[in-house]
Design a protein around this motif. Sequence first.
Motif, PDB file in Angstrom:
ATOM      1  N   GLU A   1      22.810  44.386  35.269  1.00 29.50           N
ATOM      2  CA  GLU A   1      24.257  44.277  35.422  1.00 29.50           C
ATOM      3  C   GLU A   1      24.737  45.347  36.384  1.00 29.50           C
ATOM      4  OE1 GLU A   1      25.981  42.613  31.292  1.00 29.50           O
ATOM      5  OE2 GLU A   1      24.966  44.561  31.086  1.00 29.50           O
ATOM      6  N   ASP A   2      26.048  45.389  36.580  1.00 28.15           N
ATOM      7  CA  ASP A   2      26.661  46.409  37.449  1.00 28.15           C
ATOM      8  C   ASP A   2      26.056  46.409  38.845  1.00 28.15           C
ATOM      9  OD1 ASP A   2      28.175  47.281  35.223  1.00 28.15           O
ATOM     10  OD2 ASP A   2      26.520  48.550  34.574  1.00 28.15           O
ATOM     11  N   ASN A   3      25.847  45.195  39.380  1.00 30.06           N
ATOM     12  CA  ASN A   3      25.314  45.041  40.743  1.00 30.06           C
ATOM     13  C   ASN A   3      23.956  45.701  40.897  1.00 30.06           C
ATOM     14  OD1 ASN A   3      25.107  44.348  43.448  1.00 30.06           O
ATOM     15  ND2 ASN A   3      27.164  45.047  43.961  1.00 30.06           N
TER      16      ASN A   3
ATOM     17  N   ILE B   1      22.691  48.200  39.093  1.00 33.14           N
ATOM     18  CA  ILE B   1      22.596  49.627  38.760  1.00 33.14           C
ATOM     19  C   ILE B   1      21.873  49.817  37.427  1.00 33.14           C
ATOM     20  CG2 ILE B   1      23.934  51.704  38.210  1.00 33.14           C
ATOM     21  CD1 ILE B   1      26.048  50.720  40.176  1.00 33.14           C
ATOM     22  N   THR B   2      22.160  48.951  36.457  1.00 37.99           N
ATOM     23  CA  THR B   2      21.529  49.075  35.133  1.00 37.99           C
ATOM     24  C   THR B   2      20.658  47.858  34.848  1.00 37.99           C
ATOM     25  OG1 THR B   2      23.456  48.046  34.041  1.00 37.99           O
ATOM     26  CG2 THR B   2      23.434  50.453  34.238  1.00 37.99           C
TER      27      THR B   2
ATOM     28  N   LYS C   1      26.893  40.296  40.688  1.00 42.90           N
ATOM     29  CA  LYS C   1      26.925  41.469  39.809  1.00 42.90           C
ATOM     30  C   LYS C   1      25.747  41.502  38.840  1.00 42.90           C
ATOM     31  CE  LYS C   1      31.984  41.681  39.948  1.00 42.90           C
ATOM     32  NZ  LYS C   1      33.238  41.597  39.144  1.00 42.90           N
ATOM     33  N   SER C   2      25.375  40.348  38.296  1.00 45.59           N
ATOM     34  CA  SER C   2      24.322  40.300  37.283  1.00 45.59           C
ATOM     35  C   SER C   2      23.157  39.452  37.783  1.00 45.59           C
ATOM     36  CB  SER C   2      24.859  39.723  35.970  1.00 45.59           C
ATOM     37  OG  SER C   2      25.358  38.410  36.176  1.00 45.59           O
TER      38      SER C   2
END
Length: 521
Positions: A433-435, A437-438, A414-415
């Motif tokens: 984070e968020d796989n 995405i961010t 995820k991170s």
Amino acid sequence: MHLKRKLPLVSGVLAVFLTLSLCDVAVAQDDPKNAPEYESLEVQDIIEKMIVAHGGMKRWKRIPSLSYDFVMHLSSLASTDGGDGGGDGDGDGYDGDGDSVARSPWSIWRTGKYCLDMKSHRGFVELPFEKASIASDGKKVWSNNYEPGNTPYWRLWHHATYLNLPWLTQSSDVRILDPGKGRLPGQEGDFHKIRMIFKRDGNLIPEGYYDLYVHPKSHRLTGVKYTTAYASVPPGMPANVNAFSEVLRITDEYEEVDGLLFPVRYQSYDPTGRALLGLHMLVNLSVKNKLSRSQLKMSSDSVVFADMTPVVSLTTKKTLYARRVVGKNPVIDGDLQDAVWKAADKRGQGFITDNLDAPSEPTEFSVLYDDNHLYVGIYLPDTKPKDIRRVSGEKDDVNGDRIALFLDTNLDGKSAFVFVTNAAGVQRDQYGEDNGITWSTDYEAKWKSAVAVNRDGWTAEFQIPFSVLDVSGKNKEWGIQLTRFIDREKESSSWQPVNPRSGFVGSFGQLVGLESAFPTD
């Protein structure tokens, strides 16, 4: 013509065998230089007894050809899809829009008339139900009226690879591990379970394997579990579908042909052995038939596929071994001529574009560590070094040709941390984070990097302190990914193919071998 490029390094296991010469193998006692690497004398004894049980190596090397009629019933499709129509005709379970469809009774069958030259890799298959054909002259593959549910070369040679597997264990491209015990559905007692993995340039490719189930008394090869996948997603299939990840095959019946023992009836299961996928049968098996000129004649309607298209696995994760620095630490100057880099294995190979195609330029990397730092040496060959875009800028303003290192130190999928440098030496570091995405640029780390551009391309060195990473010492395996961007081509390639089902960070390969950097308390 529709052309596909050959991948520089094979990731899927089946393609390793497909690219081997079917006659360029030898038993260990005949030619040690061209023999497999056995982990012990025990497993060597079992494998050599298996080869004898199937007719011996010398007899197999003498056969000029292999021809047979093949029939397969896709049991899993018959039991789940049924119906009386629909689909796009390739039998992959999807229509042209990627939706699951009902099938006609014919779509659950596969038939083919095969004739294969064992020495030249020429071959021909006629596919009566599809009213199609596939042929190869040993260098390229072409087809007529074939809608690929599998890549054409895979379709041409896949079953022959399975039939010849007992003897293909003797390739110098394989390493054969110590035997364990395993059971097979519908079979009594324990079998010798032997894992065979593959090497390229002396380096193991641990993500590709065959598990061989050898009968303890007859020494026949009774079962095989293997990994394979597609080179690219075939037409009509959703981008997140990986048709073959792991398959178990069990032989029900053998036939002796000119002193060689071949499987002529077998079943395919899912990896657990619980779900029956297909029933297979071969008839009219011969080692004497020859290819005709008409079979190898290319017509104006033929679709040509370049070379022997390998396969890439989206579900199998690559593994990279970090090595402890021996001697002096590398000097971070972009020059990878330090003794420690020359001795390091270039294990990070086989980069793939976002379209699962071969990149325009290959990339290789090595990973080292000491008590305090992770070191990464990256080789970025370029056939047009004058066109490498070297764009200067402030920190975090990275443009032009560049290379990015991603580390998932928690192995949570995820991170991740990312460390980037371009061909001008500009750095960027971020935390995602968020796989994936961010990504935040608020993360600031003190780390070193350097690059050097030369007539063969460019090189990069990273020195990353463990102190700037979220390292508790509990995780001695990390997720790792490298991506390269070639500006003039607008081309991005990755070491580990990204599986849409897993997401970006969830698709990372694994970095192992850090145990001595983080000893257990």
